[in-house]
Write an enzyme that holds these catalytic residues in place. Sequence first.
Site, PDB file in Angstrom:
ATOM      1  N   ASP A 176      -2.028  -0.765  -9.988  1.00 52.27           N
ATOM      2  CA  ASP A 176      -2.174  -1.924  -9.535  1.00 52.27           C
ATOM      3  C   ASP A 176      -2.249  -2.787 -10.888  1.00 52.27           C
ATOM      4  O   ASP A 176      -2.865  -2.336 -11.919  1.00 52.27           O
ATOM      5  CB  ASP A 176      -3.606  -2.550  -8.858  1.00 52.27           C
ATOM      6  CG  ASP A 176      -3.640  -2.005  -7.448  1.00 52.27           C
ATOM      7  OD1 ASP A 176      -2.634  -2.289  -6.838  1.00 52.27           O
ATOM      8  OD2 ASP A 176      -4.691  -1.714  -6.834  1.00 52.27           O
ATOM      9  N   GLU A 206       0.719  -1.289   0.013  1.00 54.05           N
ATOM     10  CA  GLU A 206      -0.103   0.109   0.130  1.00 54.05           C
ATOM     11  C   GLU A 206       0.867   1.308  -0.036  1.00 54.05           C
ATOM     12  O   GLU A 206       0.524   2.235   0.400  1.00 54.05           O
ATOM     13  CB  GLU A 206      -0.931  -0.089   1.269  1.00 54.05           C
ATOM     14  CG  GLU A 206      -1.701  -1.322   1.480  1.00 54.05           C
ATOM     15  CD  GLU A 206      -2.680  -1.642   0.634  1.00 54.05           C
ATOM     16  OE1 GLU A 206      -2.796  -0.940  -0.721  1.00 54.05           O
ATOM     17  OE2 GLU A 206      -3.378  -2.965   0.374  1.00 54.05           O
ATOM     18  N   TRP A 209      -0.651   5.092  -0.131  1.00 55.35           N
ATOM     19  CA  TRP A 209      -1.217   5.634  -1.280  1.00 55.35           C
ATOM     20  C   TRP A 209      -2.800   5.306  -0.925  1.00 55.35           C
ATOM     21  O   TRP A 209      -3.579   5.408  -1.931  1.00 55.35           O
ATOM     22  CB  TRP A 209      -0.721   4.905  -2.588  1.00 55.35           C
ATOM     23  CG  TRP A 209      -1.118   3.471  -2.969  1.00 55.35           C
ATOM     24  CD1 TRP A 209      -1.516   2.544  -2.243  1.00 55.35           C
ATOM     25  CD2 TRP A 209      -1.027   2.915  -4.077  1.00 55.35           C
ATOM     26  NE1 TRP A 209      -1.812   1.564  -2.755  1.00 55.35           N
ATOM     27  CE2 TRP A 209      -1.501   1.789  -4.149  1.00 55.35           C
ATOM     28  CE3 TRP A 209      -0.618   3.301  -5.446  1.00 55.35           C
ATOM     29  CZ2 TRP A 209      -1.477   0.659  -5.177  1.00 55.35           C
ATOM     30  CZ3 TRP A 209      -0.691   2.469  -6.358  1.00 55.35           C
ATOM     31  CH2 TRP A 209      -1.115   1.189  -6.430  1.00 55.35           C
TER      32      TRP A 209
END
Lengths: 296, 531
Positions: B353, B190, B407
């Site tokens: 992602d 993350e 993030w």
Amino acid sequence: MVDFTKMTVAELRKEAKELGIPGFSVMKKAELVGVLKVAHAERSEDDLKKRTKDEPKTGKVAKDKTAAKPKPVKEKAKATKLKEPAAVDDAAELEQEPVVDAPASVREVTASKYNLVVAPSIPEEHLGLLPESYGQDRLVLVPKDPNWMFLYWELAGESSKKAWATLPDGKLVLRLYVEQEKGAPELTEQEVDAGWKRTYIRTRDGDHSVAAELGLKGPGGVFVSMVRSERIPVPVARIRPGAPKFTVVPLNISLRKLREQGYVSGGSYVDLHGRVIDEDEFARLVKQSVPGSKYR
Amino acid sequence: MPQGYFALVLHAHLPFVKHPEYPDFLEEDWFFEAAVETYLPLLEMFERLEADGIPYGMTMVVTPSLAAMMSDPHHQQRLRRYIEKSLVLLEREKAFVGDDPNFAPVVEFYRDRLSRYLDAFVNRYHFSLIEGLRHFDNLGHLELITCAATHGLLPVLLSQPEAVRAQISVGASEFERHFGRRPRGIWLPECAYTEGIENFLADEDIRFFIVDTHCMQLANPSPVFGNFAPIYTPSGVAAFGRDVESSKQVWSSKEGYPGDVNYREFYRDVGYDRPFEYIRDFVQPTGLRKQTGLKYYRITGDVDLSQKQPYNRQAAMERIDAHAGNFMFNRELQIKHLNGQFGRPPIVVAPYDAELFGHWWFEGTDFIEMFFRKSAYDQDVYECVNLSGYLQKMPLQQVSTPATGSWGDKGYFEVWVNDKNDYAINHLHQCAIQMIDLVDQFPDAQGVQLRALNQCARELLLAQSSDWPFIITTDTMVDYAHRRIREHVLRFLRLADQIRRHQIDEKWLGHLEHRDSPFPDIDYRIYKRMS
């Protein structure tokens, strides 16, 4: 629909032959049932098509892709409620294979049938619930953001027992020690319910770090400590100007080796190829590589 | 020399989900869907780019929990079954749509695509996506990097530094086991960073990580090049900052590309469209419908799902061409401008992602490919690089320490630390405390005791995955996430208790080893108390 599973293999073969299904004579019962189901479905496909058009759409909640969240990937299977199938034994697992025959294009690359890795049958676990207590005195701070700190505690150890014995009528208080960037640490105190165990405390920009303490407060301001947390830095939310300092860290030399040279921490300098150079040479190098910035 | 650098970073991650006790398990589909829609298309893309000699410098994270599934025979066999089942369904679909001019080409498109993927998976990669990734990593354009073992949110685990060390150390050694070399970079789960984590990275000779934009802007002292050059933490490990502009173009609902009306609609799926009798063998064994991955419609516009128009592959690919061109054009402008401002080649770091491309944005992998092709032929402003490649070219950087943050939504840790999921934190800390005590108590375990202690380490790592609190916060598969936290914590506690009492239930241990099986080489001594 015909229930093929109730038919004998001979009957199924006859049916398959009539429908012109290739390879029916070597198929096992499950396979026969599968191909017949498909053949049956295909026969009535025109009917099916007509029906689909009139049927209301099932299940999925409409969700426009254009409203994608910043991290849409984790929204998987949103509308599908988790419902687990019952655990099965090995035999049942094998029966769950798709029973339709694979198309030729598939057969080419998969000579064998689905030889799934079969689990040893795993018995139900009776794990129970998460423990209420671990029998300790503990108070822990976890950063959440610049304005809030998560705090949890457990009072089940010796120290808290002793405190209750010393001050049976005492009130449980939470003390926060907030260290500011400048000046003396600030102490605040609030009464808390022993049953809470989890809460969030407010912090402010400019708070440097926070530590917490739980204890009992008695008449006349007596304070008996039970447990103290570690001191945790508060996340910052503002720009911190400072004189820029540059360095070279050659990727082909391990950090351990660079550390041994007293390097990075500021003891020595290397050039872009990892050769040790003196401070003046390094200053020239920075000037070259970083136009307009002041060395160090 | 180019005027600057562009660094695409794809973060491929899924939590470790393995349920051999069920013939079909819905959450296992996460891996199969991502494999078919993202990982296999990316491998095919690498093949084509290599064949055409296109330099496609980029960085890709393969998290240890994802790599564990890619290399597990359980997932490999079930992935083959998943693709084969899709092809069987497509045979039926072919008959179902007949010569309908709208849908026959789409069915054919899927048949062709899935047959290719099955062939590559079985015959080229021998069931191991790891093998494919390793191949391209060796060729040098693609750089693979690692992640913490189970994607644990490190700042929350830091009250036991040994727990953070174990996440990073297992992440590094698993990477080496799979890819045959030490990782040079790591994706902090993350992007969650707080001061001190860089020292654990330095201990593994990991040379870089990535932080979110604000963590760079608020670094101490303030970086003179903002997000457009990395900084060296005092430990010597570099931190790269995420670029907002390039990120928004792909993510944002308003400015983003994936919302184009010609792209494939994600939510209209054959699994929900077909009559139940027809589709029952391809949905959940409970009879509940589910996504099959066969989707024949395009986004169309802001209309009800029933009003969506048929998908036209050619029209979609025309938009890919336009969007990739636009993305390239914007990078040229951005990098030229930054170069003028700094007098030095900037780096624009664009992490996403991985599953956004292909799984969510179906044409996303085509977008990436087209972007690399255009970047190679149609411009000479920037060069596409992987992050090690950049650090080799530009080893002189500012010394600074990033600010705490992630993030996640609002930039800090609220997503993983809130009143829905914070109950778990105490248990994670307590298990870590007990694990460290166990190493003190049994420093040289052998035989069954060794196996049990290693399994304790696996259960602890699995409990720490940031996916569980994330799922609870986003309100998706909440019951499953609660269940996973509870099961791993309780398995850990029971096993720890058995070890201490010298009464290990060997049969049960065997089941745990079979089911919670990532990280076969783990050594529990990684939790040795730090002085």
